[in-house]
Write a protein that holds these residues in place. Structure first.
Motif, PDB file in Angstrom:
ATOM      1  N   SER A   1       0.833  -1.199   0.000  1.00 51.96           N
ATOM      2  CA  SER A   1       0.000   0.000   0.000  1.00 51.96           C
ATOM      3  C   SER A   1       0.865   1.245   0.000  1.00 51.96           C
ATOM      4  O   SER A   1       1.924   1.295   0.599  1.00 51.96           O
ATOM      5  CB  SER A   1      -0.909   0.010   1.236  1.00 51.96           C
ATOM      6  OG  SER A   1      -1.554   1.256   1.369  1.00 51.96           O
ATOM      7  N   SER A   2       0.398   2.315  -0.695  1.00 48.88           N
ATOM      8  CA  SER A   2       1.129   3.591  -0.710  1.00 48.88           C
ATOM      9  C   SER A   2       0.520   4.582   0.262  1.00 48.88           C
ATOM     10  O   SER A   2       0.867   5.751   0.264  1.00 48.88           O
ATOM     11  CB  SER A   2       1.130   4.181  -2.131  1.00 48.88           C
ATOM     12  OG  SER A   2      -0.192   4.407  -2.573  1.00 48.88           O
ATOM     13  N   ASN A   3      -0.435   4.111   1.096  1.00 46.41           N
ATOM     14  CA  ASN A   3      -1.103   4.977   2.065  1.00 46.41           C
ATOM     15  C   ASN A   3      -0.807   4.500   3.471  1.00 46.41           C
ATOM     16  O   ASN A   3      -1.461   3.582   3.976  1.00 46.41           O
ATOM     17  CB  ASN A   3      -2.613   4.972   1.812  1.00 46.41           C
ATOM     18  CG  ASN A   3      -3.343   5.998   2.664  1.00 46.41           C
ATOM     19  OD1 ASN A   3      -2.813   6.453   3.681  1.00 46.41           O
ATOM     20  ND2 ASN A   3      -4.544   6.370   2.251  1.00 46.41           N
TER      21      ASN A   3
ATOM     22  N   ASP B   1      -2.734   1.723   6.071  1.00 42.61           N
ATOM     23  CA  ASP B   1      -2.028   0.567   6.622  1.00 42.61           C
ATOM     24  C   ASP B   1      -2.146   0.539   8.138  1.00 42.61           C
ATOM     25  O   ASP B   1      -2.327  -0.523   8.745  1.00 42.61           O
ATOM     26  CB  ASP B   1      -0.555   0.608   6.214  1.00 42.61           C
ATOM     27  CG  ASP B   1      -0.379   0.354   4.719  1.00 42.61           C
ATOM     28  OD1 ASP B   1      -1.307  -0.190   4.097  1.00 42.61           O
ATOM     29  OD2 ASP B   1       0.700   0.714   4.198  1.00 42.61           O
TER      30      ASP B   1
ATOM     31  N   THR C   1      13.133   0.110  -0.408  1.00 41.38           N
ATOM     32  CA  THR C   1      11.794  -0.260  -0.873  1.00 41.38           C
ATOM     33  C   THR C   1      10.743   0.109   0.162  1.00 41.38           C
ATOM     34  O   THR C   1       9.673   0.616  -0.172  1.00 41.38           O
ATOM     35  CB  THR C   1      11.735  -1.765  -1.169  1.00 41.38           C
ATOM     36  OG1 THR C   1      12.679  -2.083  -2.216  1.00 41.38           O
ATOM     37  CG2 THR C   1      10.345  -2.184  -1.614  1.00 41.38           C
TER      38      THR C   1
ATOM     39  N   PRO D   1       7.309   4.343  -0.345  1.00 40.42           N
ATOM     40  CA  PRO D   1       5.948   4.899  -0.258  1.00 40.42           C
ATOM     41  C   PRO D   1       5.868   6.182   0.557  1.00 40.42           C
ATOM     42  O   PRO D   1       5.084   7.079   0.237  1.00 40.42           O
ATOM     43  CB  PRO D   1       5.156   3.769   0.417  1.00 40.42           C
ATOM     44  CG  PRO D   1       5.931   2.526   0.119  1.00 40.42           C
ATOM     45  CD  PRO D   1       7.373   2.950   0.115  1.00 40.42           C
ATOM     46  N   GLU D   2       6.676   6.289   1.615  1.00 42.55           N
ATOM     47  CA  GLU D   2       6.676   7.516   2.421  1.00 42.55           C
ATOM     48  C   GLU D   2       7.192   8.691   1.608  1.00 42.55           C
ATOM     49  O   GLU D   2       6.654   9.800   1.676  1.00 42.55           O
ATOM     50  CB  GLU D   2       7.540   7.328   3.667  1.00 42.55           C
ATOM     51  CG  GLU D   2       7.010   6.316   4.664  1.00 42.55           C
ATOM     52  CD  GLU D   2       7.891   6.250   5.895  1.00 42.55           C
ATOM     53  OE1 GLU D   2       8.138   7.307   6.509  1.00 42.55           O
ATOM     54  OE2 GLU D   2       8.350   5.144   6.250  1.00 42.55           O
TER      55      GLU D   2
ATOM     56  N   ALA E   1       7.215   8.878  -1.681  1.00 43.00           N
ATOM     57  CA  ALA E   1       6.255   9.143  -2.754  1.00 43.00           C
ATOM     58  C   ALA E   1       5.088   9.981  -2.251  1.00 43.00           C
ATOM     59  O   ALA E   1       4.626  10.899  -2.937  1.00 43.00           O
ATOM     60  CB  ALA E   1       5.755   7.827  -3.338  1.00 43.00           C
ATOM     61  N   GLN E   2       4.615   9.674  -1.042  1.00 43.97           N
ATOM     62  CA  GLN E   2       3.525  10.460  -0.465  1.00 43.97           C
ATOM     63  C   GLN E   2       3.974  11.888  -0.176  1.00 43.97           C
ATOM     64  O   GLN E   2       3.221  12.846  -0.391  1.00 43.97           O
ATOM     65  CB  GLN E   2       3.023   9.793   0.818  1.00 43.97           C
ATOM     66  CG  GLN E   2       1.826  10.509   1.437  1.00 43.97           C
ATOM     67  CD  GLN E   2       1.339   9.846   2.701  1.00 43.97           C
ATOM     68  OE1 GLN E   2       2.122   9.510   3.578  1.00 43.97           O
ATOM     69  NE2 GLN E   2       0.037   9.636   2.806  1.00 43.97           N
TER      70      GLN E   2
ATOM     71  N   TRP F   1       7.817  12.997  -7.170  1.00 43.26           N
ATOM     72  CA  TRP F   1       8.568  11.844  -6.697  1.00 43.26           C
ATOM     73  C   TRP F   1       9.435  11.180  -7.779  1.00 43.26           C
ATOM     74  O   TRP F   1      10.593  10.840  -7.508  1.00 43.26           O
ATOM     75  CB  TRP F   1       7.629  10.834  -6.048  1.00 43.26           C
ATOM     76  CG  TRP F   1       8.253   9.502  -5.744  1.00 43.26           C
ATOM     77  CD1 TRP F   1       7.778   8.283  -6.105  1.00 43.26           C
ATOM     78  CD2 TRP F   1       9.461   9.244  -5.021  1.00 43.26           C
ATOM     79  NE1 TRP F   1       8.611   7.286  -5.665  1.00 43.26           N
ATOM     80  CE2 TRP F   1       9.650   7.851  -4.995  1.00 43.26           C
ATOM     81  CE3 TRP F   1      10.404  10.070  -4.407  1.00 43.26           C
ATOM     82  CZ2 TRP F   1      10.737   7.252  -4.366  1.00 43.26           C
ATOM     83  CZ3 TRP F   1      11.500   9.477  -3.778  1.00 43.26           C
ATOM     84  CH2 TRP F   1      11.666   8.084  -3.762  1.00 43.26           C
TER      85      TRP F   1
END
Length: 259
Positions: A2-4, A8, A165, A169-170, A172-173, A179
């Motif tokens: 997940s990217s959120n 999560d 990896t 996501p952090e 990218a957010q 990003w």
């Protein structure tokens, strides 16, 4: 994956949301600020003002916040200071690094700092300013972004592929549509670090600041990565000087701190 991160957290049955919201309120305070209102804290934390009001009341009762009687605004309390002192005291590397960093700053007329990664930021654990009339004005507890600073790029460069990896996501957010470009610069910085042993950020974090960074070998297995940077004003340090003189000296400083 997940990217959120918030989503999560909501799915994690062990995750205590109320505690996390309280810590978000504490993390909303920035170095050098005065007291903040519940409205400002709500804006910074993306929490409802009613929730923030309950949290600030509770944190004040526990001593983690103090309230100004005239304005009703809040500032960090002494309990936070006690925690911060305990945290900093747990890192023995500061005791070794501090005198060496002071000598380095005086010898090269440049500011030098020791920092550790916290999410997508670097938090300064120690900093020694040069004796020059103009120097970089950051202090213990200051936070700087990992992606655009020399110290952050040094920390990123020695992360394992799995750690990168997990961090993606952090980042990218945080950077949204920017990003991909940020990721490309981090990749290039990692390749530079692998080849030369240091990272650089010339006018990217602050336009008039030149900086190089290195990571220290971990003296204790499992200890978070600690990094150094040396930074100075662009009118006094150009890219050639930073690469030929300051970067090799900073790499030597790292070897002195952790042989």
């Amino acid at each position: 994956m997940s990217s959120n991160p918030v989503a999560d957290e909501e799915k994690d049955r062990l995750f205590v949301g109320a505690l996390a919201r309280g810590l978000r309120v504490l993390a909303a305070f920035q170095p050098g600020e005065g007291a903040l209102s519940n409205q400002v804290l709500a804006q910074r934390t993306d929490l409802p003002k009613s929730t923030v009001s309950r949290l600030t009341y509770t944190l004040t009762k526990l001593g983690y916040l103090s309230q100004d009687h005239d304005t009703g605004y809040y500032r960090l309390g002494l309990a936070v200071l006690a925690l911060g002192s305990t945290v900093l005291g747990s890192y023995d590397i500061r005791r070794v690094a501090s005198p060496l960093m002071r000598d380095f700053a005086m010898q090269h007329t440049i500011s030098v700092s020791l920092g550790m990664r916290d999410g997508t930021d670097i938090v300064y654990l120690e900093t020694c300013r040069s004796q020059a009339r103009v120097s970089v004005q950051l202090t213990v507890g200051s936070r700087v972004p990992l992606a655009s600073t020399a110290i952050g790029r040094a920390c990123y460069a020695i992360l394992s592929p799995a750690e990168r990896t997990a961090l993606a996501p952090e980042l990218a957010q945080r950077y949204g549509g920017d990003w991909p470009a940020v990721a490309a610069r981090l990749q290039a910085s990692g390749e530079h670090y692998a080849q030369y042993g240091y990272s650089e950020s010339f006018g990217e974090f602050e336009r008039d600041v030149m900086a190089v960074g290195v990571a220290l070998p971990s003296p204790v297995p499992g200890m978070p990565v600690v990094c150094l940077n040396a930074s100075g004003p662009a009118f006094a340090f150009n890219a050639d000087t930073m690469r030929r003189q300051i970067a090799p000296a900073l790499m030597q400083l790292a070897r002195q701190i952790v042989p």
